[in-house]
Design a protein around this motif. Structure first.
Motif: not given
Ligand SMILES: [Zn+2]
Length: 60
Positions: A6, A13, A32, A37
């Protein structure tokens, strides 16, 4: 096996996601993004999906 870091798209991240297919990757990345986020939409924006697809690597 597909692998996506990511941090390649979202600097800072540390998440690395490994799944069997690119479509599954987008589904997992969506969850995710919602959890990590602050994504509030049910889907990621098309340009973000394109950037993620470009960052997916095929792992052994
Ligand atoms: Zn991420």
């Amino acid at each position: 096996m597909k692998e996506y870091a990511c941090g390649d798209v979202v600097p800072g991240c540390g998440a690395v996601i490994r799944v069997d297919s690119e479509d599954e990757m987008i589904a997992v990345c969506t969850v995710h993004a919602q959890h990590a986020h602050g994504l509030t939409e049910p889907q990621m924006a098309d340009d973000l999906i394109a950037r993620i697809r470009a960052a997916i690597h095929t792992a052994a």
